[in-house]
Design a protein around this motif. Structure first.
Motif, mmCIF file in Angstrom:
data_model
loop_
_atom_site.group_PDB
_atom_site.id
_atom_site.type_symbol
_atom_site.label_atom_id
_atom_site.label_comp_id
_atom_site.label_asym_id
_atom_site.label_seq_id
_atom_site.Cartn_x
_atom_site.Cartn_y
_atom_site.Cartn_z
ATOM 1 N N ALA A 27 0.840 -1.210 0.000
ATOM 2 C CA ALA A 27 0.000 0.000 0.000
ATOM 3 C C ALA A 27 0.871 1.255 0.000
ATOM 4 N N VAL A 28 1.958 1.233 0.773
ATOM 5 C CA VAL A 28 2.822 2.417 0.854
ATOM 6 C C VAL A 28 3.612 2.582 -0.452
ATOM 7 N N LEU A 29 4.202 1.484 -0.946
ATOM 8 C CA LEU A 29 4.991 1.600 -2.188
ATOM 9 C C LEU A 29 4.103 2.056 -3.348
ATOM 10 N N ASN A 30 2.910 1.466 -3.459
ATOM 11 C CA ASN A 30 2.013 1.871 -4.548
ATOM 12 C C ASN A 30 1.515 3.294 -4.343
ATOM 13 N N GLY A 31 1.135 3.591 -3.098
ATOM 14 C CA GLY A 31 0.547 4.911 -2.817
ATOM 15 C C GLY A 31 1.532 6.049 -3.044
ATOM 16 N N LEU A 32 2.801 5.816 -2.699
ATOM 17 C CA LEU A 32 3.792 6.896 -2.870
ATOM 18 C C LEU A 32 4.231 7.025 -4.331
ATOM 19 N N SER A 33 3.807 6.084 -5.185
ATOM 20 C CA SER A 33 4.140 6.171 -6.616
ATOM 21 C C SER A 33 3.064 6.928 -7.406
ATOM 22 N N LEU A 34 1.959 7.268 -6.756
ATOM 23 C CA LEU A 34 0.876 7.971 -7.463
ATOM 24 C C LEU A 34 1.226 9.451 -7.645
ATOM 25 N N PRO A 35 0.635 10.101 -8.666
ATOM 26 C CA PRO A 35 0.885 11.540 -8.833
ATOM 27 C C PRO A 35 0.487 12.326 -7.571
ATOM 28 N N GLN A 36 -0.698 12.033 -7.009
ATOM 29 C CA GLN A 36 -1.025 12.539 -5.657
ATOM 30 C C GLN A 36 -0.686 11.405 -4.704
ATOM 31 N N LYS A 37 0.426 11.546 -3.991
ATOM 32 C CA LYS A 37 0.850 10.470 -3.085
ATOM 33 C C LYS A 37 -0.248 10.213 -2.051
ATOM 34 N N ALA A 38 -0.403 8.942 -1.675
ATOM 35 C CA ALA A 38 -1.496 8.583 -0.761
ATOM 36 C C ALA A 38 -1.135 7.326 0.023
ATOM 37 N N ILE A 39 -1.650 7.228 1.258
ATOM 38 C CA ILE A 39 -1.586 5.986 2.046
ATOM 39 C C ILE A 39 -3.001 5.765 2.593
ATOM 40 N N PRO A 40 -3.592 4.577 2.412
ATOM 41 C CA PRO A 40 -4.986 4.379 2.853
ATOM 42 C C PRO A 40 -5.153 4.536 4.365
#
Ligand code: AVI
Length: 327
Positions: A27-40
């Motif tokens: 979740a962290v690796l994927n979320g920080l790769s988004l244009p708007q960084k995110a963590i669920p």
């Protein structure tokens, strides 16, 4: 694979196969790769995060818990009179027991209480305490993630059921997820079963933002604890001095958003992955949707629940809704 990444992966493996569903590392690796960084936001609730959330519910600025308890205290008997046939109550994501106690005091005709929770420790402790305080009530804990389809134990299957989902937790779901969740609740309560649900209302922006950015800094610590958790469990190197808590109201979406704002240009490393932050760039960590009574009725009806009655507190900040399955 580097030592740090191996550590991160094994921790994530334990997370997926232990008590924590969903894989914090991915979740962290994927979320920080988004244009708007995110963590669920579901990753807020490690041990420290759960304690901090409990502290939040007692803050002056965080009105939802107080307002909802006021409604249960004052309206409990009225609510009970509207569900005279209910035999079993199923609570979704039970957590701490202040609210269930308030409502069980009024719903004296219930004979079964089935809390659903992801944490077996919390379930066991709560079941023990409630059984002691409500000796005529049978407590049947269900260890499950309430966001997935739930298998009801045999003793609950034949009963008239009332579901309970307090705390405006529905606000942490995206509207399409909230709709799907309500449909699953219909399966759990069965035909003509009821749902008693607490939902935070839209209101002036200052009150909303203050509830998520309290002067004591408890919500800030709750938000930043995600980074503490990532450092501890994933071997990340977030510098806690260089991120700040931010709460804002997004009027277009009708939601409070929580973010962690980078205070400088910086690079964060997790195993062999690097994530660059610009100054002021944020990690989006939570949405908390707010619903007017009309908006919530619309959502409920779309999911084939018919509103029976609703209540608010003395400051009209929070809503409690009794819905009946029309399916
Ligand atoms: C659990 N949930 C309903 C809380 C809310 O109000 O959205 C979580 C929370 N986040 C910050 N403060 C409280």
């Amino acid at each position: 694979m580097s030592v740090a990444l191996a550590k991160a992966r094994s921790t994530a493996f334990e997370a997926i196969n232990g008590t924590e569903e969903g894989g914090f590392l991915d979740a962290v690796l994927n979320g920080l790769s988004l244009p708007q960084k995110a963590i669920p936001s579901r990753f807020f609730y490690d041990k420290r995060g759960s304690e901090l959330f409990e502290d939040i519910t007692r803050l002056k600025a965080y009105y939802p818990t107080r307002s909802e308890l006021e409604i249960f205290d004052i309206r409990g008997e009225e609510i009970a009179a509207l569900v005279p046939d209910a035999e079993a109550m199923v609570e979704f994501g039970s957590g701490s027991s202040r609210k269930i106690r308030a409502i069980l005091k009024a719903l004296t005709h219930l004979r079964l209480y089935a809390p659903i929770d992801i944490s077996p420790e919390m379930l066991a402790a709560e079941a023990k305490a409630l059984s002691a305080d409500f000796p005529d009530l049978k407590v049947v804990p269900i260890h499950a993630d309430f966001m997935s389809p739930v298998q009801l134990p045999a003793e609950i299957r034949g009963t008239k059921r009332l579901a309970f989902f307090p705390g405006s937790t529905i606000g942490n779901l995206e509207p399409h997820e909230a709709f799907q969740f309500l449909q699953r609740v219909r399966d759990v309560v069965g035909s003509s079963g009821h749902l008693l649900i607490g939902v935070d209302r839209k209101k002036d922006e200052a009150t909303l933002v203050r509830a998520y950015d309290d002067p004591e800094g408890v919500t800030g610590a709750f938000n930043l604890n995600l980074l503490v958790r990532a450092n501890r469990e994933l071997g990340a190197d977030f510098d806690l001095e260089r991120f700040a808590h931010e709460a804002r109201y997004n009027a277009d979406h009708g939601r409070i958003e929580m973010h962690l704002k980078s205070l400088a240009d910086q690079r964060v490393t997790i195993g062999d992955r690097h994530f660059d932050f610009r100054a002021d760039e944020t990690i989006h960590t939570e949405n908390s949707y707010k619903y007017t009574p009309d908006e919530f009725h619309l959502l409920a009806r779309a999911a084939r629940f018919e509103p029976v009655r609703s209540w608010t507190d003395s400051a009209s900040r929070f809503g409690v809704y009794l819905l009946q399955n029309q399916g």
